[in-house]
Design a protein around this motif. Structure first.
Motif, PDB file in Angstrom:
ATOM      1  N   GLY A  38       0.783  -1.230   0.000  1.00 48.32           N
ATOM      2  CA  GLY A  38       0.000   0.000   0.000  1.00 48.32           C
ATOM      3  C   GLY A  38       0.816   1.282   0.000  1.00 48.32           C
ATOM      4  O   GLY A  38       1.838   1.378   0.658  1.00 48.32           O
ATOM      5  N   PHE A  39       0.307   2.263  -0.728  1.00 52.49           N
ATOM      6  CA  PHE A  39       0.926   3.573  -0.924  1.00 52.49           C
ATOM      7  C   PHE A  39       2.233   3.486  -1.711  1.00 52.49           C
ATOM      8  O   PHE A  39       2.962   4.466  -1.817  1.00 52.49           O
ATOM      9  N   LYS A  40       2.532   2.276  -2.242  1.00 57.90           N
ATOM     10  CA  LYS A  40       3.732   2.094  -3.066  1.00 57.90           C
ATOM     11  C   LYS A  40       3.348   1.469  -4.416  1.00 57.90           C
ATOM     12  O   LYS A  40       4.219   0.973  -5.125  1.00 57.90           O
ATOM     13  N   GLU A  41       2.057   1.501  -4.771  1.00 61.99           N
ATOM     14  CA  GLU A  41       1.591   0.741  -5.944  1.00 61.99           C
ATOM     15  C   GLU A  41       1.831   1.516  -7.241  1.00 61.99           C
ATOM     16  O   GLU A  41       0.902   1.755  -8.009  1.00 61.99           O
ATOM     17  N   LEU A  42       3.060   1.902  -7.482  1.00 62.39           N
ATOM     18  CA  LEU A  42       3.348   2.757  -8.641  1.00 62.39           C
ATOM     19  C   LEU A  42       3.240   2.002  -9.956  1.00 62.39           C
ATOM     20  O   LEU A  42       2.665   2.497 -10.923  1.00 62.39           O
ATOM     21  N   ARG A  43       3.791   0.790  -9.990  1.00 61.03           N
ATOM     22  CA  ARG A  43       3.739   0.020 -11.242  1.00 61.03           C
ATOM     23  C   ARG A  43       2.299  -0.417 -11.529  1.00 61.03           C
ATOM     24  O   ARG A  43       1.840  -0.383 -12.665  1.00 61.03           O
ATOM     25  N   THR A  44       1.586  -0.810 -10.463  1.00 58.81           N
ATOM     26  CA  THR A  44       0.193  -1.241 -10.652  1.00 58.81           C
ATOM     27  C   THR A  44      -0.658  -0.081 -11.153  1.00 58.81           C
ATOM     28  O   THR A  44      -1.466  -0.249 -12.075  1.00 58.81           O
ATOM     29  N   SER A  45      -0.463   1.106 -10.580  1.00 55.64           N
ATOM     30  CA  SER A  45      -1.297   2.217 -11.055  1.00 55.64           C
ATOM     31  C   SER A  45      -0.876   2.634 -12.465  1.00 55.64           C
ATOM     32  O   SER A  45      -1.706   3.135 -13.226  1.00 55.64           O
ATOM     33  N   SER A  46       0.380   2.357 -12.865  1.00 59.24           N
ATOM     34  CA  SER A  46       0.772   2.616 -14.262  1.00 59.24           C
ATOM     35  C   SER A  46       0.010   1.710 -15.225  1.00 59.24           C
ATOM     36  O   SER A  46      -0.346   2.121 -16.334  1.00 59.24           O
ATOM     37  N   ILE A  47      -0.232   0.464 -14.803  1.00 57.94           N
ATOM     38  CA  ILE A  47      -1.008  -0.459 -15.649  1.00 57.94           C
ATOM     39  C   ILE A  47      -2.426   0.094 -15.823  1.00 57.94           C
ATOM     40  O   ILE A  47      -2.963   0.124 -16.930  1.00 57.94           O
ATOM     41  N   VAL A  48      -2.997   0.567 -14.728  1.00 57.80           N
ATOM     42  CA  VAL A  48      -4.352   1.143 -14.802  1.00 57.80           C
ATOM     43  C   VAL A  48      -4.361   2.350 -15.740  1.00 57.80           C
ATOM     44  O   VAL A  48      -5.222   2.469 -16.623  1.00 57.80           O
ATOM     45  N   LYS A  49      -3.368   3.225 -15.590  1.00 61.46           N
ATOM     46  CA  LYS A  49      -3.312   4.440 -16.427  1.00 61.46           C
ATOM     47  C   LYS A  49      -3.164   4.068 -17.906  1.00 61.46           C
ATOM     48  O   LYS A  49      -3.817   4.654 -18.762  1.00 61.46           O
TER      49      LYS A  49
END
Ligand SMILES: [Zn+2]
Ligand SMILES: [Zn+2]
Length: 438
Positions: A38-49
């Protein structure tokens, strides 16, 4: 006439979901192999973007550090239904797909939620059905549902990067839910490979604690009499906590559990700094507060016994989950289409907690549990057993629920909103949480 048109809209969306089913499962698998805490999900949120960009959607990002929010229509029409997908994994070093460095693994199935959220957005857009619905649909990828790494998050708080330790709590504070009228998400149901859903259960809330026992360092062999052993203080405190358990009532579902995150500095030094992270859970606010004060007393007793001291930080955890019955009923009708009446489990209380509980205090919300998963949550054997159930059927049920809510001038959604009685306003909620920090 109206019934037929809703049926037709649903069929169009189901067809689109079938067409993109391979793609949806591929995204889910990609996220499963990108587990982040949590609060480190940078790669995961890049997939969403990346997926939102493919759909040509404008999005807000960096919400509560990693959250992403997109509206399917560029209008401010009401009502707005949000579909949530949790971005984070959980620490589970033994899991075969755990990240070798961080120990994070998708042993709670959040990767499936994000894929479902994207499937719902894609199918409503690509089928064109979104244009035949009133109101709007928001996709919200939310960080940090798993309440872990408390010391790290307290540091983020000190740095002013977050105020609360849960992702949806932060999103509420930041106003990300201000324009949302109804919120829904689904969650994996462990040890349930069958095609079933569990609707309308309640869950525990909790308060979290960070305790630091302070002793006095000394040579552990040559001069232990000069020291004050903070590890002994923690050990006694744990026993004193166990001594409270007979006072907890069954109907309150109290759960007290903790870990020692620091047990000392070296074997040959009397431990002078020992740290614990804990949750105190219960079904009601009163039972949580009652158990919490008993745990505080137990922690102090350990310190008192060895002549040391303890610093206790009480930190707001999550509120009990209250699912909206009317919204659950709409979800249920759509689930029956795919699973039959025998595929529906209803009601009951669960001892786990979720920050969807916080959201559910403010706006009508649901958090149904979905089958298709095997093994235990947060354990090495957690796995997706029936991908079609987990990803595809679940996405169809969520999409169909949205169609029921927003078709026909969004009459169903409007009725649910009009009947809903919030337990708290956002202002009262924030005040409640801030009071708990002490
Ligand atoms: Zn979990
Ligand atoms: Zn979870």
């Amino acid at each position: 006439m109206l019934v037929i048109s809703i049926k037709y809209l649903k069929e169009r969306v189901f067809k689109t979901i079938d067409e993109i089913s391979e793609e949806i499962m591929k995204i889910g698998e990609e996220i499963r192999r990108t587990p982040e805490l949590g609060f480190k999900e940078l790669r995961t949120s890049s997939i969403v973007k990346r997926e939102l960009e493919k759909l040509g959607l404008y999005y807000e990002n960096g919400l509560a550090l990693t959250g992403v929010k997109a509206r399917l229509k560029e209008t401010s029409e009401k009502p707005v239904v949000a579909v949530l997908g949790e971005l984070d994994a959980v620490p589970c070093t033994e899991h075969p797909l755990a990240d070798r460095k961080t120990g994070a693994a998708h042993a709670c199935g959040h990767n499936v939620q994000v894929a479902i959220m994207l499937a719902v957005g894609k199918s409503l857009l690509e089928s064109g059905v979104i244009n035949e619905l009133s109101g709007n649909v928001v996709l919200m990828a939310v960080p940090a549902e798993e309440y872990v790494e408390i010391e790290y998050r307290l540091k983020l708080r000190e740095e002013g990067k977050i105020e609360f330790l849960g992702g949806k709590q932060e999103l509420i504070r930041l106003g990300a839910f201000d324009d949302i009228d109804l919120a829904m998400m689904v969650h994996a149901w462990p040890r349930m490979p069958e095609r079933k859903v569990w609707i309308n259960c309640t869950s525990n809330g909790f308060i979290s604690k960070y305790a630091r026992f302070i002793g006095k360092a000394a040579h552990a062999a040559a001069a232990p009499h000069e020291g004050v052993n903070a590890l002994n203080a923690a050990a006694l405190a744990i026993l004193a906590i166990h001594a409270q358990r007979e006072t907890f009532r069954d109907e309150d579902y109290v759960r007290v559990h903790g870990i020692i995150t620091k047990g000392g500095d070296a074997v040959n030094v009397v431990p002078s700094d020992v740290r614990m992270e804990m949750y105190v859970r219960g079904k009601t606010y009163e039972s949580i507060e009652d158990a919490s004060s008993k745990v505080d007393r137990a922690l102090k007793s350990g310190a008192l016994a060895v002549g040391g001291s303890v610093e206790i930080r009480n930190i707001p955890g999550y509120l009990p989950l209250i699912q909206d019955e009317n919204l659950s009923a709409v979800f249920k009708n759509n689930a029956i289409r795919f699973l039959g009446k025998e595929g529906i489990v209803e009601g009951g209380h669960q001892a786990w907690s979720t920050d969807m509980g916080d959201v559910s205090h403010i706006i009508p919300s649901i958090h149904p549990l979905i089958g298709g998963f095997d093994g235990d949550a947060h354990a090495k054997n957690f796995d997706i057993k029936d991908p079609e159930m987990a990803y595809i059927i679940s996405a169809k049920i969520v999409a169909a629920t949205i169609i029921d809510l927003l078709a026909n001038n969004a009459n169903t959604a409007r009725q649910i909103i009009a009947t809903f009685k919030p337990k708290m306003t956002k202002e009262k909620y924030l005040k409640y949480l801030r009071k708990m920090f002490k």
